[in-house]
Design an enzyme around this catalytic site. Sequence first.
Site, PDB file in Angstrom:
ATOM      1  N   PRO A   2       0.830  -1.199   0.000  1.00  0.00           N
ATOM      2  CA  PRO A   2       0.000   0.000   0.000  1.00  0.00           C
ATOM      3  C   PRO A   2       0.868   1.254   0.000  1.00  0.00           C
ATOM      4  CG  PRO A   2      -0.839  -1.604   1.570  1.00  0.00           C
ATOM      5  CD  PRO A   2       0.483  -2.117   1.095  1.00  0.00           C
ATOM      6  N   GLU A   3       0.585   2.166  -0.921  1.00  0.00           N
ATOM      7  CA  GLU A   3       1.333   3.404  -1.032  1.00  0.00           C
ATOM      8  C   GLU A   3       0.461   4.560  -0.565  1.00  0.00           C
ATOM      9  OE1 GLU A   3       3.206   3.725  -4.906  1.00  0.00           O
ATOM     10  OE2 GLU A   3       3.560   1.567  -4.994  1.00  0.00           O
TER      11      GLU A   3
END
Length: 272
Positions: A2-3
């Site tokens: 997840p960014e």
Amino acid sequence: MPELPEVETTRRGLEPLLVGQRIRTVVVRNRRLRLPVPRRLPQLIAGATVRSLARRGKYLLVDCGAGTLIVHLGMSGRLWVVTNGAAPGPHDHFDLVLDNGVVVRLRDPRRFGLVLWQPGNPLAHVLLAKIGPEPLSAGFDGSALHAATRNRSAAIKQVLMDSHVVAGVGNIYANEALFRAGVSPRIAARRLTRERCHVLAAKIRETLELAIHAGGSSLRDYVASDGMAGSYQSQFLVYDRAGEPCQRCGATIKESRQGQRSTFYCPRCQRG
């Protein structure tokens, strides 16, 4: 992993459910994450009221008054709301239980995530103290990017993924932003002119804002706090499109390896 868009989507989904609510307890089923969950966390946090839910880079910051709960989703983690009493799965390591019955659950199959406690100022924590400017803030623009890259001989894509330079830009969005800016991912960062840094900084912001609007990208494990998958993957211009035609020029999208991560680019649109 997840960014920034996925973490920001999670934050926005949880904020109205958490802020102003009293914490009944936390349930720790497995302390062995990337760093151990503090043993005294239930005693430290029980009875606190959530004052705010913020994000710094890829970290979520739950302000509990006397301290802050710092959560990182790692490579495969997700936070979402479950009904009180819902049976946990084998990878559900942590629950934040509110007085109103809301339960925020962390699922992390690879256990690279973090649940930490920081008394006082959360930005003083060693993991947060040296993070660079937020790419969606006024503190990040072409001038800031130009200044940060003057002594960097590494490839610009690697530099963008360095959290000391800019916060939260991971592999997916570095690929996409570089394509939108027409910058080769392999060019040395210090070779970018001030003008190109202005273009690239603007495209980083544009890419992240589009991804947030789409709820992030769901490729494997990620879902938002309401359990819904993001849809930005349907808008990828180069990421994970090796062998397909460029949507701008028709050239074949190429793939290479940089720092053990896949890089996707158009050899015609991103020549330098």
